[in-house]
Scaffold this motif. Structure first.
Motif, short mmCIF file in Angstrom:
data_model
loop_
_atom_site.label_atom_id
_atom_site.label_comp_id
_atom_site.label_asym_id
_atom_site.label_seq_id
_atom_site.Cartn_x
_atom_site.Cartn_y
_atom_site.Cartn_z
N LEU A 97 0.83 -1.22 0.00
CA LEU A 97 0.00 0.00 0.00
C LEU A 97 0.85 1.26 0.00
O LEU A 97 1.94 1.29 0.59
CB LEU A 97 -0.89 0.02 1.25
N VAL A 98 0.32 2.28 -0.62
CA VAL A 98 0.97 3.59 -0.63
C VAL A 98 -0.09 4.61 -0.21
O VAL A 98 -1.23 4.55 -0.69
CB VAL A 98 1.44 3.98 -2.06
N ALA A 99 0.28 5.54 0.69
CA ALA A 99 -0.64 6.64 1.03
C ALA A 99 -0.05 7.91 0.44
O ALA A 99 1.17 8.10 0.46
CB ALA A 99 -0.77 6.76 2.54
N PHE A 100 -0.91 8.77 -0.10
CA PHE A 100 -0.39 10.04 -0.62
C PHE A 100 -1.46 11.11 -0.52
O PHE A 100 -2.65 10.82 -0.36
CB PHE A 100 0.13 9.90 -2.05
N GLU A 101 -0.97 12.35 -0.56
CA GLU A 101 -1.88 13.48 -0.38
C GLU A 101 -1.81 14.38 -1.59
O GLU A 101 -0.72 14.79 -2.00
CB GLU A 101 -1.45 14.24 0.88
N LEU A 102 -2.97 14.67 -2.16
CA LEU A 102 -3.01 15.58 -3.30
C LEU A 102 -3.21 17.00 -2.80
O LEU A 102 -3.80 17.22 -1.73
CB LEU A 102 -4.16 15.18 -4.24
N LYS A 103 -2.71 17.95 -3.60
CA LYS A 103 -2.72 19.34 -3.13
C LYS A 103 -4.11 19.94 -3.04
O LYS A 103 -4.37 20.73 -2.16
CB LYS A 103 -1.81 20.19 -4.02
N GLY A 104 -5.02 19.57 -3.88
CA GLY A 104 -6.33 20.25 -3.92
C GLY A 104 -7.42 19.70 -3.01
O GLY A 104 -8.60 19.87 -3.30
N GLY A 105 -7.09 18.99 -1.94
CA GLY A 105 -8.08 18.50 -0.98
C GLY A 105 -9.03 17.47 -1.58
O GLY A 105 -8.72 16.80 -2.57
N LYS A 106 -10.24 17.41 -0.98
CA LYS A 106 -11.22 16.39 -1.37
C LYS A 106 -11.58 16.48 -2.86
O LYS A 106 -11.72 15.45 -3.55
CB LYS A 106 -12.48 16.57 -0.52
N GLU A 107 -11.70 17.71 -3.37
CA GLU A 107 -12.10 17.89 -4.77
C GLU A 107 -11.08 17.24 -5.71
O GLU A 107 -11.45 16.50 -6.64
CB GLU A 107 -12.19 19.39 -5.05
N ALA A 108 -9.79 17.50 -5.41
CA ALA A 108 -8.74 16.93 -6.26
C ALA A 108 -8.71 15.40 -6.10
O ALA A 108 -8.54 14.66 -7.08
CB ALA A 108 -7.39 17.52 -5.86
N ALA A 109 -8.90 14.93 -4.85
CA ALA A 109 -8.85 13.48 -4.60
C ALA A 109 -9.97 12.77 -5.36
O ALA A 109 -9.75 11.72 -5.98
CB ALA A 109 -8.96 13.20 -3.10
N PHE A 110 -11.17 13.34 -5.32
CA PHE A 110 -12.30 12.73 -6.03
C PHE A 110 -12.05 12.75 -7.54
O PHE A 110 -12.28 11.74 -8.23
CB PHE A 110 -13.61 13.47 -5.70
N ALA A 111 -11.58 13.89 -8.06
CA ALA A 111 -11.33 14.00 -9.51
C ALA A 111 -10.26 13.00 -9.94
O ALA A 111 -10.36 12.36 -11.00
CB ALA A 111 -10.91 15.42 -9.85
N PHE A 112 -9.24 12.85 -9.10
CA PHE A 112 -8.14 11.92 -9.40
C PHE A 112 -8.68 10.48 -9.48
O PHE A 112 -8.43 9.76 -10.44
CB PHE A 112 -7.07 12.03 -8.31
N GLN A 113 -9.45 10.10 -8.46
CA GLN A 113 -10.01 8.72 -8.44
C GLN A 113 -10.89 8.51 -9.68
O GLN A 113 -10.83 7.46 -10.31
CB GLN A 113 -10.86 8.50 -7.20
N ASN A 114 -11.71 9.53 -9.98
CA ASN A 114 -12.66 9.38 -11.09
C ASN A 114 -11.95 9.27 -12.44
O ASN A 114 -12.52 8.75 -13.40
CB ASN A 114 -13.65 10.56 -11.11
N ALA A 115 -10.71 9.75 -12.51
CA ALA A 115 -9.98 9.72 -13.79
C ALA A 115 -9.23 8.40 -13.98
O ALA A 115 -8.66 8.16 -15.05
CB ALA A 115 -8.99 10.90 -13.83
N LEU A 116 -9.23 7.55 -12.97
CA LEU A 116 -8.47 6.29 -13.07
C LEU A 116 -9.24 5.25 -13.88
O LEU A 116 -10.47 5.25 -13.89
CB LEU A 116 -8.17 5.74 -11.68
N ASP A 117 -8.49 4.35 -14.51
CA ASP A 117 -9.12 3.32 -15.32
C ASP A 117 -8.72 1.93 -14.82
O ASP A 117 -9.57 1.12 -14.43
CB ASP A 117 -8.69 3.53 -16.79
N VAL A 118 -7.42 1.66 -14.78
CA VAL A 118 -6.95 0.35 -14.29
C VAL A 118 -7.23 0.22 -12.80
O VAL A 118 -7.73 -0.81 -12.32
CB VAL A 118 -5.42 0.19 -14.54
#
Ligand SMILES: Cc1ncc(COP(=O)(O)O)c(C=O)c1O
Length: 394
Positions: free
Chosen positions: A308-329
């Protein structure tokens, strides 16, 4: 059976109990009960004068194989397979306590584990103090005359903090207390809590041990005396037993544990470096990296990093949600240890019941994500993460 087998061999052959048919793959004994040759045999079995199974809530052949295989891997004398990881955690803690006793637990715990010690135990008169488990002095300061149990997970879910298991065990031994370690994140391959001095180890077998997202399971491992004295009756009479079908699935899963964990850890290490070098994330926490805040303890007590890897995105919850939503694999799921890579936003899923303040204490912000690397090709994972990072910059 050789106790000197290396883990990869133990996990394929350990504990195997063949029927008269000599099957290659372990058999599933889906039975509730067992038939006795005569009344005297039943009486002797119940008196404990002869070996054998009595009722599947107490134990059964497929579960026995799973327990024996886990004992070999863990270096434990005895074990009980449970219906889920939480059944293992709650049984391991509650079976040894009574009203008036006190638990010291690390505050960085999986949400349900924290509920057991923080909310459930006090209802039965068992007190609990939560500490920042990273620092041994906090464990020592929390000890009271009635402290009986120390409970921790290491690395922790989700921010991968590490606790000095040998240090906590030393403190516990000074007062005759018991240390319970939830070893899910480390896996039995990378960390041996019993060798480090812990007294009881618990797993959610749902995670790496199944490793293919099929069934729930758990296991409690310890020395025979502790199990006989504390868990044996609790387990028989409260009924957290694992289904034999799940024990069979987990026996199959465990055969490939070293292969899967090796690939998952290799990917996690590369992913952690990729994220850290990308310049696009605020923080990366990975126990295999030199910049992990407790790299010295990791080096002392773990044989490998983590899947497991934990990481923090700069833009808070909004960035985290957008990042997850952009994933495919990588799929969005709160599970972990699976052959498929899974990502979760702990603040709105696994740790949503904590207050903002409690989450902040654990180093968790709106931008924190927890990625469980699967067994896919590492290059495909990195390309997927890279694409998602690009998407949130756009
Ligand atoms: C660290 C840890 N302990 C215990 C559990 C509980 O396991 P289960 O879901 O099998 O009950 C989990 C599950 O996510 C976990 O991550």
């Amino acid at each position: 059976m050789s106790k000197n087998w290396r883990p990869a061999t133990q996990l394929v052959h350990g504990g195997t109990l063949r029927s008269q048919y000599g099957e290659t793959s372990e058999a599933i004994y889906l039975t509730q009960g067992f038939v006795y040759e005569n009344s005297e045999a039943a009486e002797a079995r119940f008196k404990g004068e002869t070996d054998g199974f009595i009722y599947a809530r107490y134990g059964s052949p497929t579960n026995d194989m799973f327990e024996k295989r886990m004992c070999m891997l863990e270096g434990a004398e005895d074990a009980r397979a449970t219906a889920s990881g939480m059944a293992a955690v709650s049984a391991a803690i509650l079976c040894q306590l009574k009203a008036g006793d006190h638990i010291v637990a690390a505050r960085a715990l999986f949400g349900s584990c924290r509920w057991v010690v923080e909310t459930l135990a006090p209802k039965y008169g068992i007190e609990c103090t939560l500490v920042d488990g990273r620092y041994l002095e906090n464990w020592e300061k929390a000890i009271r005359p009635n402290t009986k149990v120390f409970f921790l997970e290491s690395p922790t879910n989700p921010t991968l903090e590490v606790v000095d298991i040998a240090g906590v065990a030393k403190l516990a031994n000074q007062i005759g207390g018991k240390v319970v370690v939830d070893n899910v994140f480390a896996t039995p391959l990378f960390q041996k809590p019993l060798e480090l001095g812990a007294h009881i180890v618990v797993y959610s077998a749902t995670k790496h041990i199944d490793g293919q997202g099929r069934c729930l399971g758990g296991v409690v491992l310890s020395d025979k005396a502790w199990i006989d004295e504390n868990l044996h009756d609790y387990f028989r009479h409260t009924g957290p037993a694992m289904s034999p079908f799940n024990a069979w699935t987990l026996l199959k899963g465990i055969e490939t544990l070293p292969l899967r964990v090796a690939q998952q850890t290799k990917s996690a290490a590369r992913v952690a470096d990729f994220l850290a070098d990308s310049g696009k994330v605020a923080k990366v926490i990975y126990p295999g990296r030199a910049d992990h805040p407790q790299a010295d303890i990791v080096a002392r007590q773990m044989k490998g990093g983590s899947t497991l890897v934990a990481f923090e995105l700069k833009g808070g919850k909004e960035a985290a949600f957008a990042f997850q939503n952009a994933l495919d694999v990588v799929k969005i799921s709160n599970n972990l240890g699976d052959a498929k890579s899974l990502i979760t936003h702990p603040a709105t899923t696994t740790h949503k019941n904590l207050t903002d303040e409690a989450r902040a204490e654990l180093g968790m912000s709106g931008g924190t994500l927890r990625l469980s690397c699967g067994i896919e090709d590492t290059d495909d994972l990195i390309e997927d993460l890279d694409r998602a990072l690009e998407a949130i910059q756009a």
